[in-house]
Write a protein that holds these residues in place. Sequence first.
Motif, PDB file in Angstrom:
ATOM      1  N   MET A 161     -14.051 -15.484  -4.187  1.00 57.95           N
ATOM      2  CA  MET A 161     -15.192 -14.956  -4.940  1.00 57.95           C
ATOM      3  C   MET A 161     -15.211 -13.437  -4.922  1.00 57.95           C
ATOM      4  O   MET A 161     -15.498 -12.786  -5.943  1.00 57.95           O
ATOM      5  CB  MET A 161     -16.505 -15.498  -4.362  1.00 57.95           C
ATOM      6  CG  MET A 161     -16.749 -16.964  -4.642  1.00 57.95           C
ATOM      7  SD  MET A 161     -18.252 -17.564  -3.803  1.00 57.95           S
ATOM      8  CE  MET A 161     -18.190 -19.311  -4.230  1.00 57.95           C
ATOM      9  N   ILE A 162     -14.910 -12.856  -3.763  1.00 60.33           N
ATOM     10  CA  ILE A 162     -14.868 -11.401  -3.648  1.00 60.33           C
ATOM     11  C   ILE A 162     -13.769 -10.828  -4.539  1.00 60.33           C
ATOM     12  O   ILE A 162     -13.976  -9.839  -5.253  1.00 60.33           O
ATOM     13  CB  ILE A 162     -14.666 -10.987  -2.177  1.00 60.33           C
ATOM     14  CG1 ILE A 162     -15.907 -11.333  -1.357  1.00 60.33           C
ATOM     15  CG2 ILE A 162     -14.354  -9.488  -2.061  1.00 60.33           C
ATOM     16  CD1 ILE A 162     -15.693 -11.307   0.144  1.00 60.33           C
ATOM     17  N   ARG A 199     -23.402 -15.194  -3.549  1.00 59.74           N
ATOM     18  CA  ARG A 199     -22.687 -16.454  -3.257  1.00 59.74           C
ATOM     19  C   ARG A 199     -21.573 -16.200  -2.250  1.00 59.74           C
ATOM     20  O   ARG A 199     -21.367 -16.982  -1.312  1.00 59.74           O
ATOM     21  CB  ARG A 199     -22.101 -17.045  -4.541  1.00 59.74           C
ATOM     22  CG  ARG A 199     -23.101 -17.690  -5.445  1.00 59.74           C
ATOM     23  CD  ARG A 199     -23.592 -19.048  -4.904  1.00 59.74           C
ATOM     24  NE  ARG A 199     -22.564 -20.065  -5.024  1.00 59.74           N
ATOM     25  CZ  ARG A 199     -21.903 -20.616  -4.007  1.00 59.74           C
ATOM     26  NH1 ARG A 199     -22.128 -20.224  -2.773  1.00 59.74           N
ATOM     27  NH2 ARG A 199     -20.995 -21.560  -4.218  1.00 59.74           N
ATOM     28  N   ALA A 200     -20.850 -15.094  -2.414  1.00 63.24           N
ATOM     29  CA  ALA A 200     -19.754 -14.767  -1.495  1.00 63.24           C
ATOM     30  C   ALA A 200     -20.280 -14.511  -0.089  1.00 63.24           C
ATOM     31  O   ALA A 200     -19.690 -14.960   0.901  1.00 63.24           O
ATOM     32  CB  ALA A 200     -18.976 -13.555  -2.002  1.00 63.24           C
ATOM     33  N   LEU A 201     -21.394 -13.807   0.005  1.00 60.84           N
ATOM     34  CA  LEU A 201     -21.971 -13.516   1.322  1.00 60.84           C
ATOM     35  C   LEU A 201     -22.508 -14.783   1.979  1.00 60.84           C
ATOM     36  O   LEU A 201     -22.429 -14.939   3.204  1.00 60.84           O
ATOM     37  CB  LEU A 201     -23.072 -12.457   1.195  1.00 60.84           C
ATOM     38  CG  LEU A 201     -22.572 -11.059   0.802  1.00 60.84           C
ATOM     39  CD1 LEU A 201     -23.743 -10.111   0.573  1.00 60.84           C
ATOM     40  CD2 LEU A 201     -21.635 -10.490   1.868  1.00 60.84           C
ATOM     41  N   ALA A 220     -16.700  -6.518   3.461  1.00 63.74           N
ATOM     42  CA  ALA A 220     -16.854  -5.077   3.317  1.00 63.74           C
ATOM     43  C   ALA A 220     -16.262  -4.564   1.996  1.00 63.74           C
ATOM     44  O   ALA A 220     -16.607  -3.472   1.539  1.00 63.74           O
ATOM     45  CB  ALA A 220     -16.193  -4.363   4.508  1.00 63.74           C
ATOM     46  N   ARG A 221     -15.380  -5.351   1.391  1.00 65.88           N
ATOM     47  CA  ARG A 221     -14.782  -4.934   0.114  1.00 65.88           C
ATOM     48  C   ARG A 221     -15.818  -4.895  -1.007  1.00 65.88           C
ATOM     49  O   ARG A 221     -15.598  -4.270  -2.045  1.00 65.88           O
ATOM     50  CB  ARG A 221     -13.655  -5.887  -0.296  1.00 65.88           C
ATOM     51  CG  ARG A 221     -12.457  -5.858   0.645  1.00 65.88           C
ATOM     52  CD  ARG A 221     -11.303  -6.661   0.083  1.00 65.88           C
ATOM     53  NE  ARG A 221     -11.623  -8.066  -0.086  1.00 65.88           N
ATOM     54  CZ  ARG A 221     -10.979  -8.912  -0.910  1.00 65.88           C
ATOM     55  NH1 ARG A 221      -9.995  -8.448  -1.657  1.00 65.88           N
ATOM     56  NH2 ARG A 221     -11.329 -10.172  -0.993  1.00 65.88           N
ATOM     57  N   LEU A 222     -16.957  -5.580  -0.799  1.00 70.12           N
ATOM     58  CA  LEU A 222     -17.998  -5.612  -1.824  1.00 70.12           C
ATOM     59  C   LEU A 222     -18.860  -4.352  -1.834  1.00 70.12           C
ATOM     60  O   LEU A 222     -19.595  -4.114  -2.780  1.00 70.12           O
ATOM     61  CB  LEU A 222     -18.910  -6.836  -1.611  1.00 70.12           C
ATOM     62  CG  LEU A 222     -18.281  -8.199  -1.903  1.00 70.12           C
ATOM     63  CD1 LEU A 222     -19.242  -9.311  -1.509  1.00 70.12           C
ATOM     64  CD2 LEU A 222     -17.898  -8.324  -3.381  1.00 70.12           C
ATOM     65  N   VAL A 223     -18.792  -3.586  -0.759  1.00 68.43           N
ATOM     66  CA  VAL A 223     -19.656  -2.401  -0.631  1.00 68.43           C
ATOM     67  C   VAL A 223     -19.149  -1.277  -1.523  1.00 68.43           C
ATOM     68  O   VAL A 223     -17.952  -1.012  -1.545  1.00 68.43           O
ATOM     69  CB  VAL A 223     -19.688  -1.924   0.836  1.00 68.43           C
ATOM     70  CG1 VAL A 223     -20.526  -0.663   0.954  1.00 68.43           C
ATOM     71  CG2 VAL A 223     -20.253  -3.021   1.717  1.00 68.43           C
TER      72      VAL A 223
END
Length: 330
Positions: free
Chosen positions: A214-215, A294-296, A327-330
């Motif tokens: 998802m990420i 959803r990923a979290l 952390a890649r989502l930040v």
Amino acid sequence: MKASDLTYADIQSIVAEDFAIMDKQVFGSLNSKVQLVMSVSKHVIDAGGKRMRPLITLLTARMLQDSQSQQAMQLAAITEMLHTATLVHDDVIDASGLRRGKPTANATWDNATAVLVGDYLIARSFNLLVGFNNLPLLKLFSDGTCDIAEGEVLQLQHQHNPETQEEDYLKIIDGKTSRLFMMATQGAALLQGREEVLADLGAFAYHFGNAFQMIDDVLDFSGDAAVMGKNLGDDLAEGKPTLPIIKTLELLKNTNHQAYDKLRIAVQTGKVDDAHELIALVQSSGALDYCKSRALSETQLAQQALQNLPDNRYRTGLYQLTELASARLV
């Protein structure tokens, strides 16, 4: 160490000696008498990424029993060989010329050569698995490899289909991503006869695999193209039914018919001449916020499953992998 300061190398260092031995075994385990097989295999293995799946195997094995295991290192190498085979086949399906900035096997040689070498890597993996003389382990990998293949076919079946639902997407990523994560963890437990931890390991790997994919799919619309090694919106151009696309279509269907039709036609045709406009559409729809949530949630479920497993620095390493991915989502 804070998650923001964490690096992949930090986690890898926890099993540094095991990892170094395993890394050499990935290519060293090949023994084809056909020179072309060896040349292509070396090319694709050398172009490999971070070796995350074998790292998961090594961390799991050490978490359950903190001693160096030749069998665990061999299984980790086999897991990487299987992963490499799936990438080779993916590159042929997607007609990719580059992977991680290096020419793919199909671009360097041709599609037929790439497919057959991918087949060889799978066959050799099972040839090596037989050597463990462990039927539950062999069944785990044979069932899992079938699931991986079905996931890829299911993705192909839904390609360019704007009616694809989130339920379909979850079935696809279960096969193409999460299943190998499960094999990487549960396989290590089966080597040690630790059936009692299979359910928790499976839950960890399944949810972590879901979160990881998802990420990746979110970053296809919001990441750094240079870091990812591919252009933003590539999934859209290939007609892949990823969660950001599915959710954007769902949100636009009843609110903005013009935008909905524009994205729907792009998914159906793969024609994205106005890629920047389509990417902006996904970004402004609210779909990425939903996907991140959803990923979290999947990450948290993976972390919860870890709490039932032996508490040591290796379990911490697995937990840190989930943190690093998020952390890649930040």
